[in-house]
Design an enzyme around this catalytic site. Structure first.
Site, PDB file in Angstrom:
ATOM      1  N   GLU A 181      87.328  -6.947  13.293  1.00 22.30           N
ATOM      2  CA  GLU A 181      87.940  -7.899  12.392  1.00 22.30           C
ATOM      3  C   GLU A 181      89.304  -8.317  12.558  1.00 22.30           C
ATOM      4  OE1 GLU A 181      87.690  -8.469   7.504  1.00 22.30           O
ATOM      5  OE2 GLU A 181      87.598  -6.573   8.148  1.00 22.30           O
ATOM      6  N   LYS A 218      83.730  -9.431  12.835  1.00 16.69           N
ATOM      7  CA  LYS A 218      83.797  -9.785  11.652  1.00 16.69           C
ATOM      8  C   LYS A 218      84.970 -10.913  11.397  1.00 16.69           C
ATOM      9  CE  LYS A 218      84.199  -8.414   6.635  1.00 16.69           C
ATOM     10  NZ  LYS A 218      83.904  -7.553   5.443  1.00 16.69           N
TER      11      LYS A 218
END
Length: 300
Positions: A181, A218
């Site tokens: 992420e 993400k």
């Protein structure tokens, strides 16, 4: 280690199932805000232990709700304190899979370092191997770790991506799937430029992975619809999920629906309108409405 049969079943769910990933992983620094958002003020608990007990009550109420089910929710991200607690007498991660058929993930990062070169790297994680062993023993499928990009600085963005993949390989070696992420701050004045550098750097790292390895990504919802399609289609990517990043729920859903093949992994907006003071009927109706809107936007 996780039984291979369980891992295979979870892998199949993530690969082929519909739904989104619920991010229930606010930790130390963000927990007071999450509780306030839920109608519990700081004067209603004393110290970290009571605070974490309160937030576990909130998450238990969400997870055990009849509307929080595998028809619309693919996975849920927990943080370590939740992993260490039970839901209805069953360890939290195991409850998700055994009772709900929802795939458990664990937040493993230890917060962010100070900004340098327009980005915040992850703090060191000296105990990561121990945490991964614990997660694996509780049938956790994957992990999540967050960095933040604030400016279109190629040095900073390259460092973020390299660190994410370096730690990601350690997670893969432990038998888990990493959610990488590198969040781009939605308020960044040069967000589109940051996204262009980020996409290039992620592709470079993906192309170095062996055929036997996959990661999840993400990412912040991009300014240009389908900008991350090359990542969605990459054979080393199991799934691309999006964070809401501070966008209101309606805006996040509209942006998500415009990005084909990407599903939600929303945190803040998931608990919109939920309150400790609500009756169960009101709580479930509010949660159901939010889940349905996020689910529909994740189907494109």
């Amino acid at each position: 280690m996780m039984a291979s049969q369980t891992h295979s079943a979870m892998l199949q769910r993530v690969k082929t199932g519909n739904g989104f990933i619920a991010a229930l992983d606010q930790s130390g620094g963000s927990t007071p805000q999450a509780l306030q958002h839920y109608g519990i003020e700081p004067d209603q608990y004393n110290g970290d232990e009571e605070m974490f007990a309160k937030v576990h009550e909130m998450r238990t109420r969400i997870i055990t709700s009849a509307v929080f089910d595998s028809t619309r929710i693919l996975g849920a991200i927990l943080f370590e304190n939740t992993l260490d607690r039970n839901i209805e007498g069953i360890p939290s991660a195991e409850f998700l899979w055994q009772k709900k058929q929802i795939v458990p993930f664990l937040k493993v990062d230890k917060g962010l370092a100070l900004e340098n070169n327009g980005a915040q790297l992850m703090n060191p994680m000296p105990q990561l191997d121990t945490l991964l062993s614990k997660a694996s023993a509780q049938n956790v499928f994957g992990t999540k770790m967050r960095s933040v990009i604030k400016k279109a600085d190629s040095t900073g963005i390259t460092e973020v991506v390299q660190q994410q993949f370096e730690v990601g390989k350690q997670i893969i070696a432990a038998g888990l799937i990493p959610i990488i992420e590198p969040e781009v701050d939605i308020n960044s004045p040069d967000k589109s430029d940051s996204e262009a550098i980020l996409r290039t750097e992620i592709l470079k790292q993906l192309n170095t992975l062996p055929d036997t390895q996959q990661v999840m990504l993400k990412l912040s919802l991009p300014n240009e619809a389908d900008f991350y399609k090359p990542l969605v289609d990459h054979p080393r990517v199991l799934k691309v999920v999006a964070l809401s990043g501070g966008y209101p729920l309606e805006d996040a859903n509209v942006k998500l629906a415009a990005n084909h093949g990407i599903i939600a992994s929303f945190s803040r907006v998931l608990t919109n309108g939920l309150s400790a003071q609500q009756s169960d009927d009101s709580f479930n109706a509010t949660l159901n409405s939010t889940i349905e809107s996020i689910y529909q936007s994740s189907l494109t």
